[in-house]
Design a protein around this motif. Sequence first.
Motif, PDB file in Angstrom:
ATOM      1  N   TYR A 270      55.365  14.728  18.823  1.00  0.00           N
ATOM      2  CA  TYR A 270      56.271  15.311  17.836  1.00  0.00           C
ATOM      3  C   TYR A 270      55.704  16.633  17.319  1.00  0.00           C
ATOM      4  O   TYR A 270      54.547  16.984  17.587  1.00  0.00           O
ATOM      5  N   ILE A 271      56.527  17.339  16.563  1.00  0.00           N
ATOM      6  CA  ILE A 271      56.097  18.598  15.949  1.00  0.00           C
ATOM      7  C   ILE A 271      55.341  18.300  14.666  1.00  0.00           C
ATOM      8  O   ILE A 271      55.805  17.542  13.804  1.00  0.00           O
ATOM      9  N   THR A 272      54.176  18.910  14.520  1.00  0.00           N
ATOM     10  CA  THR A 272      53.372  18.739  13.308  1.00  0.00           C
ATOM     11  C   THR A 272      52.834  20.101  12.879  1.00  0.00           C
ATOM     12  O   THR A 272      53.323  21.137  13.317  1.00  0.00           O
ATOM     13  N   ARG A 273      51.833  20.108  12.035  1.00  0.00           N
ATOM     14  CA  ARG A 273      51.259  21.359  11.531  1.00  0.00           C
ATOM     15  C   ARG A 273      49.810  21.479  11.973  1.00  0.00           C
ATOM     16  O   ARG A 273      49.124  20.469  12.154  1.00  0.00           O
ATOM     17  N   GLN A 274      49.354  22.728  12.145  1.00  0.00           N
ATOM     18  CA  GLN A 274      47.946  22.942  12.447  1.00  0.00           C
ATOM     19  C   GLN A 274      47.147  22.786  11.146  1.00  0.00           C
ATOM     20  O   GLN A 274      47.182  23.680  10.289  1.00  0.00           O
ATOM     21  N   PRO A 275      46.450  21.679  10.967  1.00  0.00           N
ATOM     22  CA  PRO A 275      45.840  21.361   9.668  1.00  0.00           C
ATOM     23  C   PRO A 275      44.715  22.302   9.255  1.00  0.00           C
ATOM     24  O   PRO A 275      44.412  22.430   8.071  1.00  0.00           O
ATOM     25  N   GLN A 276      44.112  22.987  10.229  1.00  0.00           N
ATOM     26  CA  GLN A 276      43.004  23.891   9.888  1.00  0.00           C
ATOM     27  C   GLN A 276      43.470  25.169   9.219  1.00  0.00           C
ATOM     28  O   GLN A 276      42.671  25.920   8.661  1.00  0.00           O
ATOM     29  N   VAL A 277      44.792  25.432   9.266  1.00  0.00           N
ATOM     30  CA  VAL A 277      45.357  26.624   8.635  1.00  0.00           C
ATOM     31  C   VAL A 277      46.158  26.200   7.418  1.00  0.00           C
ATOM     32  O   VAL A 277      47.174  25.515   7.554  1.00  0.00           O
ATOM     33  N   PRO A 278      45.722  26.558   6.215  1.00  0.00           N
ATOM     34  CA  PRO A 278      46.456  26.151   5.015  1.00  0.00           C
ATOM     35  C   PRO A 278      47.835  26.788   4.948  1.00  0.00           C
ATOM     36  O   PRO A 278      48.039  27.910   5.418  1.00  0.00           O
ATOM     37  N   VAL A 279      48.779  26.067   4.358  1.00  0.00           N
ATOM     38  CA  VAL A 279      50.132  26.589   4.190  1.00  0.00           C
ATOM     39  C   VAL A 279      50.123  27.630   3.074  1.00  0.00           C
ATOM     40  O   VAL A 279      49.599  27.381   1.989  1.00  0.00           O
ATOM     41  N   MET A 280      50.698  28.799   3.345  1.00  0.00           N
ATOM     42  CA  MET A 280      50.808  29.841   2.332  1.00  0.00           C
ATOM     43  C   MET A 280      52.176  29.724   1.668  1.00  0.00           C
ATOM     44  O   MET A 280      53.207  29.870   2.319  1.00  0.00           O
ATOM     45  N   THR A 281      52.200  29.419   0.380  1.00  0.00           N
ATOM     46  CA  THR A 281      53.465  29.230  -0.324  1.00  0.00           C
ATOM     47  C   THR A 281      53.668  30.317  -1.372  1.00  0.00           C
ATOM     48  O   THR A 281      52.708  30.801  -1.975  1.00  0.00           O
ATOM     49  N   THR A 282      54.943  30.684  -1.562  1.00  0.00           N
ATOM     50  CA  THR A 282      55.321  31.696  -2.539  1.00  0.00           C
ATOM     51  C   THR A 282      56.594  31.242  -3.236  1.00  0.00           C
ATOM     52  O   THR A 282      57.529  30.775  -2.578  1.00  0.00           O
ATOM     53  N   ARG A 283      56.642  31.369  -4.542  1.00  0.00           N
ATOM     54  CA  ARG A 283      57.853  31.037  -5.278  1.00  0.00           C
ATOM     55  C   ARG A 283      58.805  32.221  -5.224  1.00  0.00           C
ATOM     56  O   ARG A 283      58.442  33.334  -5.598  1.00  0.00           O
ATOM     57  N   VAL A 284      60.015  31.965  -4.762  1.00  0.00           N
ATOM     58  CA  VAL A 284      60.980  33.040  -4.535  1.00  0.00           C
ATOM     59  C   VAL A 284      62.353  32.606  -5.041  1.00  0.00           C
ATOM     60  O   VAL A 284      62.569  31.452  -5.425  1.00  0.00           O
ATOM     61  N   SER A 285      63.286  33.552  -5.018  1.00  0.00           N
ATOM     62  CA  SER A 285      64.693  33.251  -5.277  1.00  0.00           C
ATOM     63  C   SER A 285      65.419  33.253  -3.945  1.00  0.00           C
ATOM     64  O   SER A 285      65.353  34.224  -3.197  1.00  0.00           O
ATOM     65  N   PHE A 286      66.103  32.159  -3.642  1.00  0.00           N
ATOM     66  CA  PHE A 286      66.848  32.044  -2.399  1.00  0.00           C
ATOM     67  C   PHE A 286      68.287  31.713  -2.746  1.00  0.00           C
ATOM     68  O   PHE A 286      68.582  30.645  -3.284  1.00  0.00           O
ATOM     69  N   LYS A 287      69.199  32.653  -2.467  1.00  0.00           N
ATOM     70  CA  LYS A 287      70.618  32.471  -2.797  1.00  0.00           C
ATOM     71  C   LYS A 287      70.806  32.139  -4.276  1.00  0.00           C
ATOM     72  O   LYS A 287      71.563  31.241  -4.648  1.00  0.00           O
ATOM     73  N   ASP A 288      70.057  32.845  -5.112  1.00  0.00           N
ATOM     74  CA  ASP A 288      70.111  32.667  -6.569  1.00  0.00           C
ATOM     75  C   ASP A 288      69.610  31.298  -7.021  1.00  0.00           C
ATOM     76  O   ASP A 288      69.933  30.833  -8.119  1.00  0.00           O
ATOM     77  N   MET A 289      68.811  30.649  -6.179  1.00  0.00           N
ATOM     78  CA  MET A 289      68.206  29.368  -6.542  1.00  0.00           C
ATOM     79  C   MET A 289      66.689  29.478  -6.458  1.00  0.00           C
ATOM     80  O   MET A 289      66.159  30.218  -5.624  1.00  0.00           O
ATOM     81  N   PHE A 290      66.007  28.735  -7.319  1.00  0.00           N
ATOM     82  CA  PHE A 290      64.549  28.669  -7.207  1.00  0.00           C
ATOM     83  C   PHE A 290      64.185  28.014  -5.881  1.00  0.00           C
ATOM     84  O   PHE A 290      64.781  27.015  -5.473  1.00  0.00           O
ATOM     85  N   ALA A 291      63.210  28.606  -5.195  1.00  0.00           N
ATOM     86  CA  ALA A 291      62.791  28.062  -3.904  1.00  0.00           C
ATOM     87  C   ALA A 291      61.311  28.321  -3.683  1.00  0.00           C
ATOM     88  O   ALA A 291      60.701  29.181  -4.337  1.00  0.00           O
ATOM     89  N   VAL A 292      60.740  27.569  -2.769  1.00  0.00           N
ATOM     90  CA  VAL A 292      59.370  27.797  -2.323  1.00  0.00           C
ATOM     91  C   VAL A 292      59.418  28.230  -0.862  1.00  0.00           C
ATOM     92  O   VAL A 292      59.939  27.494  -0.008  1.00  0.00           O
ATOM     93  N   GLU A 293      58.940  29.434  -0.614  1.00  0.00           N
ATOM     94  CA  GLU A 293      58.803  29.919   0.759  1.00  0.00           C
ATOM     95  C   GLU A 293      57.451  29.474   1.281  1.00  0.00           C
ATOM     96  O   GLU A 293      56.439  29.599   0.584  1.00  0.00           O
ATOM     97  N   ALA A 294      57.418  28.943   2.489  1.00  0.00           N
ATOM     98  CA  ALA A 294      56.158  28.491   3.085  1.00  0.00           C
ATOM     99  C   ALA A 294      55.986  29.120   4.461  1.00  0.00           C
ATOM    100  O   ALA A 294      56.947  29.228   5.237  1.00  0.00           O
ATOM    101  N   ARG A 295      54.760  29.533   4.753  1.00  0.00           N
ATOM    102  CA  ARG A 295      54.417  30.090   6.064  1.00  0.00           C
ATOM    103  C   ARG A 295      53.126  29.450   6.542  1.00  0.00           C
ATOM    104  O   ARG A 295      52.161  29.318   5.770  1.00  0.00           O
TER     105      ARG A 295
END
Length: 360
Positions: A270-295
């Motif tokens: 299955y699809i998973t995440r590379q655990p050695q690389v931390p997720v970079m998160t940013t609080r943003v506005s998405f379609k006028d809603m509070f959202a968390v962008e993750a990369r």
Amino acid sequence: MRYSFAVLFSLIIFSFVGCNSKTGENLKKEFMPLARGENDEIILVIDSTQWEGQVGEKLRDIYQRYIPMLPQDEYEFSVNKVNPRKLNDVLKSAKNMIFVMTLDSRTSESRAIRDYFTDSSLKKIQRDSSIYYTIRKDEFAKGQIVLFLFAQDSEALVRKLDDNESSLRNLFTSAVRDRTREGLLAKSEKTLVNKIKEDHPYTIHVPFGWDLAKNLPNFIWLRKLEAQSELNVFVYEGDYKDQAVFNHVDELREEITSTYLRDSERPEIYITRQPQVPVMTTRVSFKDMFAVEARALWKISDNSGGGPFVSYTFVDEKNQKLYYIEGYVYSPATKKKHLIREVEAILSTFELSEAAKPNS
């Protein structure tokens, strides 16, 4: 007094080149060539001495930074520094341009840049130290953005650049995003778009060449398969329980991908995440809603492939539904910034139905 970027834009009205009358402007644009080149290429017109000094260093900080969370180092913009005396019609048709000028520089290159400013605008720069930029659209070509940066001296310009770094970068970041989306929207899979709209309380653009790989009551998976790459977008809808989910987007993603993105023939993969690389998160506005962008970086659980992903997590408050939407790409041994921008553009077309939108 310090003005915001938006306020200054409304205050600064310079006539650098071209006709003054409305009729003259329309006539000028009618015969203009179309802007050419890559969406993220910037032609930077600057004095060589300033490019090697503090002004150039600051401009490199703004426009030559790496895109975060890509497997290979890739600059957000392709910056090409040009000698002002060698600026020809081909270079002037670029989609993005920046002219840099300070009044204290007296070199022949700086004099060549000053020719793009009127006498009245030069006097205004001399009198008013608060202004430092103006933006011109379709200056030399249709679909072009030209940014003029200026100050009385280099030290003053560096201070302005430092104070407004984010806004100056976002001017071109937004332009690249809009152009990418415009290209994708030119042709779409209308049947799939309508199918999603019928089955779900939202819409999302499906560009030509994409398929609807999975369509479940709370999950859809869009995919584009090419010879050397694979692009994917999925949308998950679930019940919203509490705001703690925004602090654990990585766990939410793992739950979704391990459930819905498994190999049909070998379900242990299955699809998973590379655990050695931390997720970079940013609080943003998405379609006028509070959202968390993750990369971050994803991988197949057997380590047979991987790549970058970008996601947005937000809530339909009216119906208390949680949404997680993601785009991820697979293109081994190749650059990926154009691919990740394509899935970002598709994510940006997501819209809740009218009944679910805030204030509707």
